[in-house]
Design an enzyme around this catalytic site. Structure first.
Site, short mmCIF file in Angstrom:
data_model
loop_
_atom_site.label_atom_id
_atom_site.label_comp_id
_atom_site.label_asym_id
_atom_site.label_seq_id
_atom_site.Cartn_x
_atom_site.Cartn_y
_atom_site.Cartn_z
N ASN A 1 0.83 -1.19 0.00
CA ASN A 1 0.00 0.00 0.00
C ASN A 1 0.87 1.25 0.00
O ASN A 1 2.09 1.18 0.15
CB ASN A 1 -0.96 -0.02 1.19
CG ASN A 1 -2.32 0.52 0.82
OD1 ASN A 1 -2.44 1.43 0.02
ND2 ASN A 1 -3.36 -0.04 1.42
N HIS B 1 23.47 0.88 12.87
CA HIS B 1 24.74 1.60 12.87
C HIS B 1 25.48 1.29 14.16
O HIS B 1 24.89 0.90 15.17
CB HIS B 1 24.50 3.11 12.76
CG HIS B 1 23.95 3.52 11.44
ND1 HIS B 1 24.74 3.74 10.35
CD2 HIS B 1 22.67 3.72 11.02
CE1 HIS B 1 23.98 4.06 9.32
NE2 HIS B 1 22.71 4.07 9.71
N THR C 1 10.49 -5.99 16.92
CA THR C 1 11.91 -6.02 17.28
C THR C 1 12.46 -7.43 17.33
O THR C 1 13.68 -7.60 17.44
CB THR C 1 12.13 -5.37 18.65
OG1 THR C 1 11.40 -6.11 19.64
CG2 THR C 1 11.67 -3.92 18.65
N LYS C 2 11.58 -8.45 17.31
CA LYS C 2 12.04 -9.84 17.35
C LYS C 2 11.10 -10.69 16.50
O LYS C 2 10.03 -10.23 16.08
CB LYS C 2 12.10 -10.36 18.78
CG LYS C 2 10.78 -10.35 19.52
CD LYS C 2 10.97 -10.80 20.95
CE LYS C 2 9.64 -10.77 21.69
NZ LYS C 2 9.76 -11.22 23.06
#
Length: 195
Positions: free
Chosen positions: A89, A119, A167-168
């Site tokens: 979308n 980073h 995040t996992k």
């Protein structure tokens, strides 16, 4: 050093240091991505033309069953693989240097962000990039404004709720929501094993 060298290093999970020739290749490749997304987002295109531009952007053919509603943003483009019947979308942003694979039958909601780079924390090495792929299984639905972080795998048939920050890894057949995203139920109402 060229694009093939960079892709080999990225797909091997190698750190790309900010002062390297591979970093320079990545920035040159980004200019091509910016040109192509500028054309893609600059006006209306028939669906077949959208797929042509995506194929050029990704450096590989995009299945005829893929549908994208622009605008679409990527700062690289050369490390994304889309399966059949994928719908993207409007407003999606892919940072695909580390690799993005989206399986068959996936629906990706408005403004979804998929990131594949981290980073270095050390300010002296902040330009260094650490790639990690994102793999999205088959028949996954990702809600609007979700963010998928580097190294995440989302299992088949899973649902990521709107505005979730993943995040996992997400188990197959589960529904996740929140920031950070957590499993709240299965798509069928059955218990889900939680990683």
């Amino acid at each position: 050093m060229g694009l093939e060298d960079l892709l080999a290093a990225l797909n091997a999970g190698e750190t790309i240091t900010g002062d390297s020739s591979l970093h320079e290749v990545m920035h040159r490749t980004s200019q091509d991505a910016l040109r192509l997304t500028g054309e893609l987002n600059g006006g209306y295109h028939e669906p077949a033309r959208v797929r042509e531009l995506l194929s050029e952007l990704f450096g590989r053919p995009v299945p005829e069953t893929v549908m994208l509603f622009p605008p679409f943003r990527t700062d690289f483009g050369k490390n994304t693989v889309l399966g059949d019947r994928v719908f993207l979308n409007s407003g999606c942003a892919f940072q695909d240097q580390g690799g993005i694979t989206i399986g068959n039958g996936c629906q990706i909601g408005h403004n979804t962000v998929i990131a594949t780079l981290n980073h270095a924390l050390d300010p002296e090495r902040r330009l260094d990039m650490h790639p990690a792929p994102v793999v999205i299984g088959t028949n996954v639905w990702i809600g609007s404004n979700a963010t998928i972080l580097p190294g995440v795998t989302i299992g088949d048939n899973a649902v990521v709720a709107a505005a979730a920050v993943v995040t996992k890894d997400v188990p197959a057949d589960s529904v996740v929501l929140g920031s950070p995203a957590r499993v709240v139920r299965s798509v069928t109402g059955e218990p889900v094993s939680r990683p």
